[in-house]
Design an enzyme around this catalytic site. Sequence first.
Site, mmCIF file in Angstrom:
data_model
loop_
_atom_site.group_PDB
_atom_site.id
_atom_site.type_symbol
_atom_site.label_atom_id
_atom_site.label_comp_id
_atom_site.label_asym_id
_atom_site.label_seq_id
_atom_site.Cartn_x
_atom_site.Cartn_y
_atom_site.Cartn_z
ATOM 1 N N HIS A 307 -2.501 4.389 8.085
ATOM 2 C CA HIS A 307 -2.603 4.499 6.623
ATOM 3 C C HIS A 307 -1.874 3.318 6.012
ATOM 4 C CE1 HIS A 307 -2.387 6.182 2.567
ATOM 5 N NE2 HIS A 307 -3.342 7.004 2.951
ATOM 6 N N ASP A 365 -7.601 12.582 6.977
ATOM 7 C CA ASP A 365 -8.984 12.670 7.465
ATOM 8 C C ASP A 365 -9.068 13.126 8.909
ATOM 9 O OD1 ASP A 365 -9.342 9.967 5.382
ATOM 10 O OD2 ASP A 365 -10.565 11.766 5.173
HETATM 11 C C1 SDX Z 1 -7.899 7.485 3.444
HETATM 12 O O1 SDX Z 1 -5.238 4.606 0.437
HETATM 13 C C2 SDX Z 1 -5.274 5.873 0.516
HETATM 14 O O2 SDX Z 1 -4.422 6.566 -0.014
HETATM 15 C C3 SDX Z 1 -6.480 6.449 1.251
HETATM 16 C C4 SDX Z 1 -6.489 7.952 1.420
HETATM 17 C C5 SDX Z 1 -6.667 8.655 0.095
HETATM 18 O O3 SDX Z 1 -6.301 9.845 -0.014
HETATM 19 O O4 SDX Z 1 -7.279 8.047 -0.840
HETATM 20 O O5 SDX Z 1 -5.278 8.404 2.003
HETATM 21 C C6 SDX Z 1 -7.663 8.404 2.293
HETATM 22 O O6 SDX Z 1 -8.678 6.586 3.308
HETATM 23 C C7 SDX Z 1 -7.108 7.664 4.698
HETATM 24 C C8 SDX Z 1 -7.399 6.560 5.786
HETATM 25 C C9 SDX Z 1 -8.683 6.923 6.507
HETATM 26 N N1 SDX Z 1 -9.122 5.833 7.355
HETATM 27 C C10 SDX Z 1 -9.055 5.916 8.716
HETATM 28 O O7 SDX Z 1 -8.571 6.880 9.319
HETATM 29 C C11 SDX Z 1 -9.685 4.735 9.447
HETATM 30 C C12 SDX Z 1 -8.756 4.276 10.594
HETATM 31 N N2 SDX Z 1 -7.593 3.668 9.984
HETATM 32 C C13 SDX Z 1 -7.574 2.212 9.842
HETATM 33 O O8 SDX Z 1 -8.813 1.652 9.528
HETATM 34 C C14 SDX Z 1 -6.386 1.734 9.014
HETATM 35 O O9 SDX Z 1 -5.284 2.389 9.483
HETATM 36 C C15 SDX Z 1 -6.421 1.881 7.506
HETATM 37 C C16 SDX Z 1 -7.655 1.312 6.899
HETATM 38 C C17 SDX Z 1 -6.321 3.310 7.122
HETATM 39 C C18 SDX Z 1 -5.201 1.141 6.952
HETATM 40 O O10 SDX Z 1 -5.438 -0.219 7.124
HETATM 41 P P1 SDX Z 1 -4.292 -1.302 6.762
HETATM 42 O O11 SDX Z 1 -3.179 -0.707 6.011
HETATM 43 O O12 SDX Z 1 -4.969 -2.484 6.187
HETATM 44 O O13 SDX Z 1 -3.702 -1.611 8.172
HETATM 45 P P2 SDX Z 1 -4.300 -2.708 9.103
HETATM 46 O O14 SDX Z 1 -5.767 -2.503 9.214
HETATM 47 O O15 SDX Z 1 -3.792 -4.035 8.651
HETATM 48 O O16 SDX Z 1 -3.631 -2.322 10.485
HETATM 49 C C19 SDX Z 1 -2.282 -2.680 10.729
HETATM 50 C C20 SDX Z 1 -2.207 -2.774 12.235
HETATM 51 C C21 SDX Z 1 -3.296 -3.671 12.829
HETATM 52 O O17 SDX Z 1 -2.764 -4.212 14.048
HETATM 53 P P3 SDX Z 1 -2.148 -5.738 14.015
HETATM 54 O O18 SDX Z 1 -3.329 -6.651 13.649
HETATM 55 O O19 SDX Z 1 -1.068 -5.722 12.943
HETATM 56 O O20 SDX Z 1 -1.639 -5.932 15.416
HETATM 57 O O21 SDX Z 1 -2.417 -1.469 12.794
HETATM 58 C C22 SDX Z 1 -3.621 -1.482 13.561
HETATM 59 C C23 SDX Z 1 -4.410 -2.706 13.167
HETATM 60 O O22 SDX Z 1 -5.203 -3.167 14.239
HETATM 61 N N3 SDX Z 1 -4.332 -0.250 13.206
HETATM 62 C C24 SDX Z 1 -5.005 0.494 14.068
HETATM 63 C C25 SDX Z 1 -5.469 1.589 13.322
HETATM 64 N N4 SDX Z 1 -5.090 1.455 12.047
HETATM 65 C C26 SDX Z 1 -4.386 0.308 11.977
HETATM 66 N N5 SDX Z 1 -5.262 0.342 15.390
HETATM 67 C C27 SDX Z 1 -5.995 1.323 15.960
HETATM 68 N N6 SDX Z 1 -6.476 2.416 15.329
HETATM 69 C C28 SDX Z 1 -6.232 2.577 13.993
HETATM 70 N N7 SDX Z 1 -6.705 3.651 13.348
#
Ligand code: SDX
Length: 430
Positions: A307, A365
């Site tokens: 998140h 989620d």
């Molecule tokens: C919702 O914003 C909100 O409040 C949203 C929400 C709401 O109520 O409105 O809470 C609802 O959207 C919840 C999130 C649902 N999405 C998912 O579950 C999809 C999986 N999650 C990821 O796509 C990700 O965690 C996000 C999109 C939720 C957050 O993305 P960020 O903050 O931009 O983080 P990032 O993509 O930059 O990741 C940071 C690091 C990365 O590694 P590095 O490049 O730093 O080495 O963490 C890793 C990412 O690769 N990472 C993950 C991961 N999520 C982040 N690696 C594996 N699996 C994951 N799920």
Amino acid sequence: METKLNITDPETGKTLELPVRRGTRGPPVVDISRLYQDLGYFTYDPGFLSTASCSSHITFIDGEKGILLYRGYPIEQLAERSHFLEAAYLLLYGELPSVSQLTTFNSHIVHHSMINESLRSFFNGFYYDAHPMATMVGVVGSLSAFYHDSTDIHNPEHREVAALRMIAKMPTIAAASYKHSIGEPINYPKNDLSYAGNFLHMMFSRPSEDYEIDPVVEKALDLIFLLHADHEQNASTSTVRLAGSTGANPFACIASGIAALWGPAHGGANEAVLNMLHEIGRAGRIPEFIARAKNKSDPFRLMGFGHRVYKNYDPRARIVQRAYHDVLTKLGNSDDPLFELALKLEEVALKDEYFIEHKLYPNVDFYSGLIYKALGIPTNMFTVMFAIARTAGWVAQWMEMIAESEQRIGRPRQSYVGPACRQYPAAGDD
Ligand code: SDX
């Protein structure tokens, strides 16, 4: 006392004092609105990791501590003692309603729950297997064609009736989208049912047989709606605010929010979680998928984990997990293999160094798709459920934005990295 943050241009030595503002809770903010005008710099923050787009009285999140407040009330207390329409009133008006205020609010919602009869034919324009989110974007966006009496955004009464109409009509439109996708007749709302009960009726009633609303399902659905109602300046809410800042009508703004919510990185994650669990299939394959999630060359991410704000457990995820377990027990199918798989996946991920280092916890989620499945909601309707609930937050945030004295059109700048100025070749040049 207002404090300042000094920033000095290394090329000219000129120093600018930037005002620092402190909200009620959360980090202080540096007001950079004059940075370009006074010092000739833009800031750069793609994804807005360190950028506050507005000030708001509505929802507060502390990502480190896993705190979520609606108008100051902890989500755990609201989940325990409130219900969705009361929470929607709280988000909209800022205070919990009195009994008479809630009765009036509920009456407004109930009496706006029907959609214009000619809208019903709109659904027939969609192919039978259109994803319900596609239908929602189209139908909600078209509402401004019907309600010219509530699109003057500078009229507070218009704003309020548009907000009430949106909250009231979303379940009707959502259920109609589902019914169209399965070729069944669209149901009308019933004024004597609760918000969640009416949605279940419109989703599952058929002319050929009575549908009995299970109070366990009705209560669980209302809780899920409450938990999803608002969440500060997430991607879809920011989309609604940006669309609203241009003066677009509220129905078009909500349609833009629905479109943004659909992405699997945002509200589309609940559907993606269930698809992922089906793909994993059994506990023995969890290590393979954890490895894929950690592999930078693999686009796979563990859906329902991570998140932008929560670097701790999403408080909503805990509540949904408990509610899910209660529902399974009460409905008598507590041996759902997908639930067992989800629990095992969570256990393995939370012990994995990568997930610990990246502070990746289950978000709302991760379990919401499982509870929707237990409640009999089809998978392609999961994000639609999120949109129904989040409409309360979207309209509350939209109303706050429109009424904000500082409000102006949102128009970010950029760091241009394209070709410098070049000449179009003269005739005859190669
Ligand atoms: C919702 O914003 C909100 O409040 C949203 C929400 C709401 O109520 O409105 O809470 C609802 O959207 C919840 C999130 C649902 N999405 C998912 O579950 C999809 C999986 N999650 C990821 O796509 C990700 O965690 C996000 C999109 C939720 C957050 O993305 P960020 O903050 O931009 O983080 P990032 O993509 O930059 O990741 C940071 C690091 C990365 O590694 P590095 O490049 O730093 O080495 O963490 C890793 C990412 O690769 N990472 C993950 C991961 N999520 C982040 N690696 C594996 N699996 C994951 N799920």
